[in-house]
Design a protein around this motif. Structure first.
Motif, PDB file in Angstrom:
ATOM      1  N   SER A 136      43.921  55.735  43.979  1.00 30.86           N
ATOM      2  CA  SER A 136      42.970  55.077  43.086  1.00 30.86           C
ATOM      3  C   SER A 136      43.619  54.768  41.741  1.00 30.86           C
ATOM      4  N   GLU A 137      43.504  53.501  41.324  1.00 34.75           N
ATOM      5  CA  GLU A 137      44.024  53.117  40.014  1.00 34.75           C
ATOM      6  C   GLU A 137      43.265  53.814  38.894  1.00 34.75           C
ATOM      7  N   ALA A 138      42.020  54.192  39.149  1.00 36.69           N
ATOM      8  CA  ALA A 138      41.221  54.851  38.126  1.00 36.69           C
ATOM      9  C   ALA A 138      41.665  56.285  37.885  1.00 36.69           C
ATOM     10  N   LEU A 139      42.416  56.847  38.837  1.00 35.40           N
ATOM     11  CA  LEU A 139      42.891  58.225  38.702  1.00 35.40           C
ATOM     12  C   LEU A 139      44.390  58.306  38.451  1.00 35.40           C
ATOM     13  N   CYS A 140      45.141  57.414  39.056  1.00 36.50           N
ATOM     14  CA  CYS A 140      46.609  57.429  38.906  1.00 36.50           C
ATOM     15  C   CYS A 140      47.086  55.987  38.916  1.00 36.50           C
ATOM     16  N   GLN A 141      47.232  55.435  37.738  1.00 33.68           N
ATOM     17  CA  GLN A 141      47.497  54.006  37.582  1.00 33.68           C
ATOM     18  C   GLN A 141      48.923  53.657  37.986  1.00 33.68           C
ATOM     19  N   GLY A 142      49.052  52.811  38.996  1.00 34.84           N
ATOM     20  CA  GLY A 142      50.379  52.402  39.442  1.00 34.84           C
ATOM     21  C   GLY A 142      51.057  53.394  40.362  1.00 34.84           C
ATOM     22  N   CYS A 143      50.365  54.442  40.774  1.00 28.21           N
ATOM     23  CA  CYS A 143      50.959  55.418  41.686  1.00 28.21           C
ATOM     24  C   CYS A 143      51.103  54.823  43.084  1.00 28.21           C
ATOM     25  N   THR A 144      52.129  55.236  43.780  1.00 31.31           N
ATOM     26  CA  THR A 144      52.365  54.782  45.152  1.00 31.31           C
ATOM     27  C   THR A 144      52.492  56.000  46.061  1.00 31.31           C
ATOM     28  N   PRO A 145      51.369  56.666  46.353  1.00 30.51           N
ATOM     29  CA  PRO A 145      51.456  57.849  47.212  1.00 30.51           C
ATOM     30  C   PRO A 145      51.903  57.482  48.621  1.00 30.51           C
ATOM     31  N   ALA A 146      52.665  58.372  49.246  1.00 31.80           N
ATOM     32  CA  ALA A 146      53.105  58.139  50.614  1.00 31.80           C
ATOM     33  C   ALA A 146      51.923  57.960  51.541  1.00 31.80           C
ATOM     34  N   ALA A 147      50.848  58.686  51.261  1.00 32.90           N
ATOM     35  CA  ALA A 147      49.591  58.530  51.991  1.00 32.90           C
ATOM     36  C   ALA A 147      48.462  58.927  51.053  1.00 32.90           C
ATOM     37  N   ALA A 148      47.446  58.096  50.985  1.00 32.87           N
ATOM     38  CA  ALA A 148      46.314  58.388  50.107  1.00 32.87           C
ATOM     39  C   ALA A 148      45.359  59.352  50.811  1.00 32.87           C
ATOM     40  N   PRO A 466      52.152  67.712  64.627  1.00 35.03           N
ATOM     41  CA  PRO A 466      51.230  67.446  65.747  1.00 35.03           C
ATOM     42  C   PRO A 466      49.828  67.043  65.298  1.00 35.03           C
ATOM     43  N   VAL A 467      49.745  66.064  64.429  1.00 29.93           N
ATOM     44  CA  VAL A 467      48.477  65.470  64.029  1.00 29.93           C
ATOM     45  C   VAL A 467      48.630  63.961  64.170  1.00 29.93           C
ATOM     46  N   PHE A 468      47.539  63.243  64.296  1.00 29.99           N
ATOM     47  CA  PHE A 468      47.666  61.803  64.478  1.00 29.99           C
ATOM     48  C   PHE A 468      46.701  60.987  63.627  1.00 29.99           C
ATOM     49  N   VAL A 469      45.600  61.567  63.176  1.00 30.08           N
ATOM     50  CA  VAL A 469      44.607  60.789  62.435  1.00 30.08           C
ATOM     51  C   VAL A 469      45.185  60.288  61.118  1.00 30.08           C
ATOM     52  N   SER A 470      45.699  61.201  60.310  1.00 29.07           N
ATOM     53  CA  SER A 470      46.244  60.795  59.013  1.00 29.07           C
ATOM     54  C   SER A 470      47.509  59.963  59.184  1.00 29.07           C
ATOM     55  N   ARG A 471      48.295  60.267  60.226  1.00 24.85           N
ATOM     56  CA  ARG A 471      49.515  59.503  60.439  1.00 24.85           C
ATOM     57  C   ARG A 471      49.212  58.043  60.741  1.00 24.85           C
ATOM     58  N   ALA A 472      48.211  57.789  61.564  1.00 25.27           N
ATOM     59  CA  ALA A 472      47.882  56.407  61.920  1.00 25.27           C
ATOM     60  C   ALA A 472      47.560  55.581  60.678  1.00 25.27           C
ATOM     61  N   SER A 473      46.738  56.135  59.786  1.00 28.08           N
ATOM     62  CA  SER A 473      46.402  55.417  58.554  1.00 28.08           C
ATOM     63  C   SER A 473      47.615  55.255  57.656  1.00 28.08           C
ATOM     64  N   GLN A 474      48.430  56.297  57.577  1.00 32.18           N
ATOM     65  CA  GLN A 474      49.620  56.214  56.733  1.00 32.18           C
ATOM     66  C   GLN A 474      50.567  55.124  57.228  1.00 32.18           C
ATOM     67  N   TYR A 475      50.762  55.046  58.529  1.00 33.75           N
ATOM     68  CA  TYR A 475      51.676  54.052  59.079  1.00 33.75           C
ATOM     69  C   TYR A 475      51.170  52.619  58.922  1.00 33.75           C
ATOM     70  N   TRP A 476      49.856  52.378  59.197  1.00 36.10           N
ATOM     71  CA  TRP A 476      49.418  51.021  59.496  1.00 36.10           C
ATOM     72  C   TRP A 476      48.265  50.487  58.667  1.00 36.10           C
ATOM     73  N   ALA A 477      47.609  51.283  57.851  1.00 32.94           N
ATOM     74  CA  ALA A 477      46.523  50.735  57.030  1.00 32.94           C
ATOM     75  C   ALA A 477      47.093  49.657  56.097  1.00 32.94           C
ATOM     76  N   SER A 478      46.353  48.566  55.938  1.00 35.49           N
ATOM     77  CA  SER A 478      46.836  47.447  55.130  1.00 35.49           C
ATOM     78  C   SER A 478      47.188  47.868  53.715  1.00 35.49           C
ATOM     79  N   ASP A 479      46.422  48.827  53.161  1.00 27.95           N
ATOM     80  CA  ASP A 479      46.654  49.241  51.777  1.00 27.95           C
ATOM     81  C   ASP A 479      47.522  50.485  51.657  1.00 27.95           C
ATOM     82  N   SER A 480      48.126  50.940  52.757  1.00 27.08           N
ATOM     83  CA  SER A 480      48.984  52.112  52.691  1.00 27.08           C
ATOM     84  C   SER A 480      50.337  51.749  52.100  1.00 27.08           C
ATOM     85  N   ALA A 481      50.800  52.566  51.172  1.00 33.45           N
ATOM     86  CA  ALA A 481      52.118  52.337  50.575  1.00 33.45           C
ATOM     87  C   ALA A 481      53.236  52.536  51.584  1.00 33.45           C
TER      88      ALA A 481
END
Length: 566
Positions: A136-148, A466-481
């Protein structure tokens, strides 16, 4: 999840000593033994790191994860059998789901846990991590987290007592993997001491994250703390006197040192100047050398990483999904594997699902029917012809608009296998008329190269647990860094959102496989193989073993390492 078996192992002159022989049948406890007091260990890694903050997309690499392992505040680790093991140096018990709507998770801190400087871990540290990983820009302006991973958090408060922290998520949010969420990272009090008003100023919050990236850490929540370091070169650790975990540290000193190749590490191992390594890759020549080294014990098995070839969907040519599909259909992965990975692991096989291993109960073969990775030139040409592509008299491919198709292929240099893969892929694409420029980069530049999407086509690997839910979003979400191929697919985003909200594990698996099918349709990520890896150690090291289920590999249990008490 079942542990994978080894495909090759060896021990040196002391073949009767404990070692890796039992890793296939007892992966959690092989190479166990009593430790002597004292000792110094030098651990080699086959790459470099550009900073100390794996919160950031550019620094979320296998090398950063390993060099930060001795001090980072993980909630826990998965062992070699896929069982979650709590980090008792920070937490007193596993997280508890205390409410489903809204979802609330309670964490209980170890009352003795500190940041290694006398400051206890507390509420502000959870809030700091929330801001850093919120996206969130409102919390961390310009941050590029590996996964939100903290994007859905709405509040973090103390529970009934100060050692209990309650994380509350937004209405309608739920997840089947709530227990594994990363809730701590960098210490808030150090950010404040450095003058960053992180809690009230989003720009200051981003500056604090940069500070933790560029500054060698003076803090630790783990069994060791940094005594001396040079970013990207070495880190020397000594025992953390404030370590609150149950495991007693016996080593006097641990050094993690960067090397430019596995060959260099093996040479140092044979000379006795390095004591062990679990590199991210291994070659057939490396295995042959290890087999003749009586002083080295080693083991080879599929590791935590999966290799893949990505296409940059913002490239002027590769923005066309038909071309992307044809590119993948032309690549002969069976030939690629037979010339590289199979020389290391004889039964190495194509990875046929982006999220689940071929031997997983959740696995479905979703790639074969697409023809991607099959090296089927006729199919690739048909895909191109249908989309209006043509070839000139010299066999060069042209777009429907008449432009000649050409782009680059990026890969990390320093590996014969990576060069072989590049040459084979260039040959495959040449067969359908594409002029491919091979453009290697130094291993140390992996993070910047992919985070800046400085490629048209790139070959690298992900590490995972051995998890997949967060990994899927991290890999492929349009807004994922971490969506380095820059694919934007609203339908895929909606599917990822639904997966993240699913609480039923079986339904989550079905949704995850549907997501993989959609990623295949988008044709911008082609899996290659679950990458074979090796662990190699001097024979007097005890309680050191590989762990495919941990992003830190052998360093996952570094508190237990020691010199064998003979």
């Amino acid at each position: 999840m079942a542990a994978v078996g080894t495909t090759a192992c060896g021990t040196g002159a002391g073949a009767g000593d404990p070692g890796f022989e039992d890793c296939a049948t007892d992966p959690v406890a092989c190479n166990s033994g009593d430790r002597a007091d004292g000792g110094e260990v030098v651990w080699g890694i086959d790459g470099s790191w550009t900073g100390w903050n794996p919160n950031l997309s550019a620094e979320y690499t296998v090398y950063t994860l390993q060099v930060t392992a001795p001090y980072w505040p993980w909630v826990g680790q998965f062992d070699q059998e896929g069982e979650f093991v709590l980090n008792d140096g920070v937490f007193a018990r596993e997280p508890v789901l205390v409410n489903e709507s809204p979802m609330q998770v309670e964490y209980t801190l170890n009352p003795d846990a500190t940041w290694g400087d006398g400051t206890g871990i507390g509420l502000d540290d959870f809030v700091y991590n929330w801001y850093a990983r919120s996206g969130s820009e409102a919390l961390c302006q310009g941050c590029t987290p590996a996964a939100a991973t903290a994007a859905a958090v709405t509040s973090i408060e103390e529970g009934a007592t100060a050692d209990k922290i309650i994380v509350t998520y937004g209405d309608g949010y739920s997840s089947s993997e709530w227990k594994y969420e990363p809730v701590l990272s960098n210490p808030s009090h150090i950010a404040e001491d450095e003058g960053f008003d992180w809690e009230h100023d989003p720009a200051a919050m981003a500056a604090a994250e940069t500070h933790f990236s560029t500054t060698v850490p003076t803090w630790s929540t783990g069994p060791f703390k940094v005594d001396d370091a040079e970013t990207g070169d070495f880190a020397i650790y000594t025992p953390n006197p404030e370590w609150a975990g149950d495991t007693e540290v016996t080593l006097d000193e641990l050094t993690v040192k960067s090397f430019d190749s596995v060959d260099s590490i093996i040479t140092e191992l044979r000379q006795g100047t390095v004591d062990g390594a679990s590199p991210s890759g291994i070659s057939a020549e490396n295995v042959a050398t290890l087999a003749t080294a009586d002083e080295i014990a080693f083991d080879i098995a599929p590791g935590p990483g999966w290799g893949h070839i990505d296409l940059n969907t913002k490239n002027e040519f590769l923005q066309d999904p038909a071309l992307r599909t044809a590119v993948f259909q032309a690549i002969d992965l069976e030939e690629l594997i037979s010339r590289t990975y199979a020389n290391i692991q004889s039964d190495a096989a194509r990875k046929l699902n982006h999220l689940f291993r071929n031997d997983s109960a959740q696995f479905k073969d979703l790639l074969s029917a697409s023809g991607q990775g099959a090296g089927d030139m006729e199919l690739a040409r048909t895909t191109l012809e249908t989309a209006g592509y043509t070839w000139d008299g010299d066999g060069r491919l042209h777009t429907p608009g008449g432009d000649q198709v050409a782009f680059n292929y990026r890969f990390a240099d320093g590996s014969d296998d990576r060069q072989t893969m590049a040459d084979l892929i260039a040959f495959n694409l040449g067969d359908i008329g594409i002029d491919l420029e091979l453009k290697p980069f130094p291993v140390a530049d992996l993070g910047p190269t992919i985070s800046e999407s400085d490629f048209d086509m790139v070959n690298y690997g992900w590490t995972s647990a051995p998890v997949f839910v967060s990994r899927a979003s991290q890999y492929w979400a349009s807004d994922s860094a971490s969506n380095y191929g820059q694919n934007e697919d609203p339908e895929l985003d909606a599917m990822l959102t639904a997966l993240a909200a699913e609480v039923d594990p079986d339904q989550a698996v079905e949704q995850a496989n549907a997501i993989v099918a959609r990623v295949i349709e988008d044709a911008y990520v082609l899996p290659t193989v679950d990458t074979p890896v090796a662990i190699m150690v001097a024979e007097d090291l005890v309680n050191v073993r590989d762990n495919w289920a941990s992003q830190q590999r052998a360093l996952y249990n570094v508190a237990e390492w020691g010199i064998r008490d003979r």
